[in-house]
Scaffold this motif. Structure first.
Motif, PDB file in Angstrom:
ATOM      1  N   ARG A   1       0.799  -1.226   0.000  1.00 12.58           N
ATOM      2  CA  ARG A   1       0.000   0.000   0.000  1.00 12.58           C
ATOM      3  C   ARG A   1       0.830   1.273   0.000  1.00 12.58           C
ATOM      4  O   ARG A   1       0.317   2.340  -0.352  1.00 12.58           O
ATOM      5  N   GLN A   2       2.068   1.173   0.393  1.00  9.85           N
ATOM      6  CA  GLN A   2       2.933   2.344   0.331  1.00  9.85           C
ATOM      7  C   GLN A   2       3.720   2.378  -0.977  1.00  9.85           C
ATOM      8  O   GLN A   2       3.955   3.443  -1.560  1.00  9.85           O
TER       9      GLN A   2
ATOM     10  N   SER B   1       0.358  11.508  -5.416  1.00  7.42           N
ATOM     11  CA  SER B   1       1.112  11.675  -4.177  1.00  7.42           C
ATOM     12  C   SER B   1       1.907  12.970  -4.167  1.00  7.42           C
ATOM     13  O   SER B   1       1.905  13.714  -3.177  1.00  7.42           O
TER      14      SER B   1
ATOM     15  N   ARG C   1       1.255  16.247  -1.786  1.00 11.89           N
ATOM     16  CA  ARG C   1       2.349  16.667  -0.904  1.00 11.89           C
ATOM     17  C   ARG C   1       2.653  18.151  -1.061  1.00 11.89           C
ATOM     18  O   ARG C   1       2.873  18.859  -0.078  1.00 11.89           O
TER      19      ARG C   1
ATOM     20  N   ASP D   1      -1.579  14.631   2.379  1.00  9.88           N
ATOM     21  CA  ASP D   1      -1.051  13.296   2.144  1.00  9.88           C
ATOM     22  C   ASP D   1      -2.142  12.416   1.559  1.00  9.88           C
ATOM     23  O   ASP D   1      -3.334  12.760   1.595  1.00  9.88           O
TER      24      ASP D   1
ATOM     25  N   ARG E   1      -3.348   8.161   1.300  1.00 11.44           N
ATOM     26  CA  ARG E   1      -3.134   6.843   1.882  1.00 11.44           C
ATOM     27  C   ARG E   1      -4.007   5.824   1.161  1.00 11.44           C
ATOM     28  O   ARG E   1      -5.085   6.151   0.660  1.00 11.44           O
ATOM     29  N   CYS E   2      -3.507   4.611   1.159  1.00 12.14           N
ATOM     30  CA  CYS E   2      -4.250   3.498   0.571  1.00 12.14           C
ATOM     31  C   CYS E   2      -4.645   2.542   1.681  1.00 12.14           C
ATOM     32  O   CYS E   2      -3.819   2.183   2.532  1.00 12.14           O
ATOM     33  N   GLY E   3      -5.906   2.144   1.683  1.00 18.88           N
ATOM     34  CA  GLY E   3      -6.394   1.198   2.682  1.00 18.88           C
ATOM     35  C   GLY E   3      -7.416   0.258   2.074  1.00 18.88           C
ATOM     36  O   GLY E   3      -7.462   0.058   0.857  1.00 18.88           O
TER      37      GLY E   3
ATOM     38  N   PHE F   1      -8.716   4.858  -1.396  1.00 17.37           N
ATOM     39  CA  PHE F   1      -7.701   5.905  -1.449  1.00 17.37           C
ATOM     40  C   PHE F   1      -8.274   7.152  -0.790  1.00 17.37           C
ATOM     41  O   PHE F   1      -9.330   7.649  -1.205  1.00 17.37           O
TER      42      PHE F   1
END
Length: 412
Positions: free
Chosen positions: A346-347, A373, A377, A382, A384-386, A395
Motif C-alpha cells: 500500500r505504500q 502523491s 504533498r 497526504d 493513503r491506501c487502505g 484511497f
C-alpha cells in the motif's frame, strides 16, 4: 617589624634614664645583623652607622612618623632592598627608625620568580602538547569525514563513518551516515526510475515501429490497415500520456510547478471532475456544508481524475466518491470494486511505475498514483491506501481546510 618595635622600646627606656646619651643608647642596642638604627631628637639626627643617616630614611616615612604614627615602607639602601620601620617615641620627644636589609627575602623572591617562570614555561609547553593531542583527537573524526566525503564524491556511496563513543561527535556521525543513506536511497531510486522509464517506453516504441513496418508494406487488406492505425494511435497516446505525466512529476519534485493558489470548494471540484469524465453523479457523496482548500485548481482536478481512472482501470470500477471534514483536514475518499491492495504494497504503489498484484497486468503508465502523491504533498497534505468496507481498495486524500467566504463558493 617586631624586632624594630622591640628595639624602639629599648631605646625609649634608655633615653628615659637621666644623663644617658643618645649615641650610648644606640650603641647598647643589639639589632639584627646589618640593621641600621636612626633616631631624631630635638632636630638632631643620630645613627648607628657612619654611612647612613637622615637621608637613608624615605621622606614619606619620615613625614608619617613625625606626625605621630608608626609606619613601614620598602626601599633601597646602597643598592640593596631594605625594610624601613619608623616609630614615634613621644615619651622622650623623639622618632625612631630601623632599617633592616632584605637580602634573604629578595633572594627567596628571586628564586621563586625563576621557579614560577620555569613552571610557566613547562606549563605552556605541556599545555601546547596536550592541546595538540586533544585537537588531533577532536579533528580525527572530521578528517575521517573529509575522506569519506571525497570517496562519496568519487561514487562510493557505500562509505560510512565508524561509530564513536564521544557523545558530541556521535550526533555528527549519525547525521552524516543518515545523510549518506538517504543519498544512496535517492540514487538507487533514480536508477530504478531510469530503468523503469526505459522499460515502459520500450513497449510503445516497439509497437510503433512494428506498426510503421506494417503500414510501409501497404497491405491491400483494409481491416489489417485499420488495425495497424488503431494500434499506432493507442501506443502514441500511451507514450504521450506517459511523457506528460513524467514532465508533471519532474516539475513537482523540482518545485517549479508552483502556480498561483486560490480558494477552492472541493465539493464543486469533485462534481465537475465526475461530469467532465462522464461518470455518474450518484457516485458522489457530499457533506451539508461546503469545504474549502487553498490550491491549484487544475492540479487538484487532475489528482481527482487520476484516482477515478485508477479505480476504473485497476480496481474494477468506482463504488463511491465521498468528501468529509476531519478537524482541520478535508478528506476525499475513493472506493473501488477491485480485490484491494495487499497491506505490504500500500505504500509502494505510490512509487513511479510501481504496480501491485493483478494491477500489474492492466494497461496504464504506472505514474498516476505517483502524480497524485506528489501533487497532494505540494499542497501540504497526504494520500493513503487502505481497504474499503466493500473489500476493495480505498484511497483517502487529506488536504488542509480553509474557511470560504461567500464569494468563493461555487468556484471549482
Amino acid at each position: 617589624m617586631r624586632q624594630a618595635f622591640v628595639d624602639a622600646s629599648f631605646v625609649r627606656e634608655g633615653l628615659l634614664t637621666s644623663g644617658t646619651q643618645v649615641d650610648d643608647v644606640l650603641a647598647s642596642t643589639s639589632p639584627p645583623n646589618g640593621s641600621v638604627l636612626i633616631l631624631s631628637r630635638s632636630g638632631q639626627w643620630y645613627s648607628s652607622s657612619l654611612s647612613a643617616g637622615r637621608d637613608a630614611v624615605p621622606a614619606e616615612l619620615r613625614d608619617i612618623v613625625e606626625s605621630g604614627s608608626a609606619a613601614s615602607t620598602w626601599g633601597r639602601l646602597a643598592g640593596e632592598p631594605v625594610l624601613a620601620v619608623g616609630t614615634p617615641l613621644t615619651a622622650v620627644d623623639a622618632v625612631f627608625f630601623e632599617i633592616s636589609p632584605a637580602r634573604e627575602l629578595s633572594s627567596t623572591l628571586a628564586t621563586l620568580g625563576w621557579a614560577l617562570t620555569a613552571f610557566a614555561a613547562l606549563t605552556t609547553v605541556g599545555g601546547a602538547l596536550i592541546g595538540r593531542a586533544a585537537a588531533r583527537q577532536v579533528i580525527a573524526p572530521l578528517e575521517g569525514m573529509a575522506r569519506a566525503t571525497a570517496r562519496i564524491a568519487g561514487g562510493d556511496v557505500a562509505t560510512r563513518l565508524e561509530a564513536t563513543g564521544d557523545p558530541d561527535l556521535s550526533v555528527i556521525v549519525g547525521s552524516f551516515n543518515a545523510m549518506v543513506e538517504a543519498l544512496q536511497e535517492r540514487l538507487d531510486r533514480d536508477a530504478r526510475f531510469a530503468a523503469d522509464v526505459a522499460h515502459e517506453l520500450r513497449s510503445p516504441v516497439t509497437a510503433m515501429m512494428t506498426t510503421v513496418g506494417v503500414l510501409e508494406q501497404a497491405s491491400p487488406d483494409p481491416a489489417r490497415h485499420a488495425q495497424a492505425v488503431a494500434l499506432l494511435r493507442r501506443e502514441v497516446h500511451r507514450l504521450g500520456n506517459a511523457l506528460e505525466q513524467l514532465l508533471a512529476l519532474g516539475r513537482l519534485e523540482a518545485g517549479v510547478d508552483e502556480r498561483e493558489r486560490q480558494p477552492i470548494e472541493l465539493g464543486e471540484l469533485l462534481s465537475n471532475a465526475l461530469r467532465q469524465t462522464h461518470r455518474a453523479a450518484r457516485l458522489l457523496s457530499l457533506p451539508g456544508d461546503p469545504i474549502g482548500v487553498l490550491g491549484d485548481k487544475g492540479a487538484l482536478r487532475r489528482t481527482v481524475i487520476n484516482l477515478l481512472d485508477n479505480a476504473d482501470i485497476h480496481g474494477g470500477g468506482i463504488v463511491r466518491v465521498s468528501l468529509e471534514r476531519d478537524g482541520r483536514w478535508a478528506v476525499v475518499v475513493v472506493d473501488d470494486a477491485g480485490p484491494g491492495v495487499p497491506a505490504g504494497e500500500r505504500q509502494r504503489i505510490f512509487e513511479r511505475f510501481a504496480r501491485s498484484g493483478s494491477r500489474a497486468a492492466r494497461p496504464g503508465t504506472g505514474l498516476g498514483l505517483s502524480l497524485v502523491s506528489e501533487t497532494v504533498r505540494t499542497h501540504g497534505g497526504d494520500v493513503r491506501c487502505g481497504e474499503s468496507p466493500d473489500g476493495g481498495a480505498r484511497f483517502a486524500v487529506r488536504l488542509p481546510v480553509i474557511e470560504l467566504d461567500p464569494t468563493t463558493r461555487g468556484q471549482a
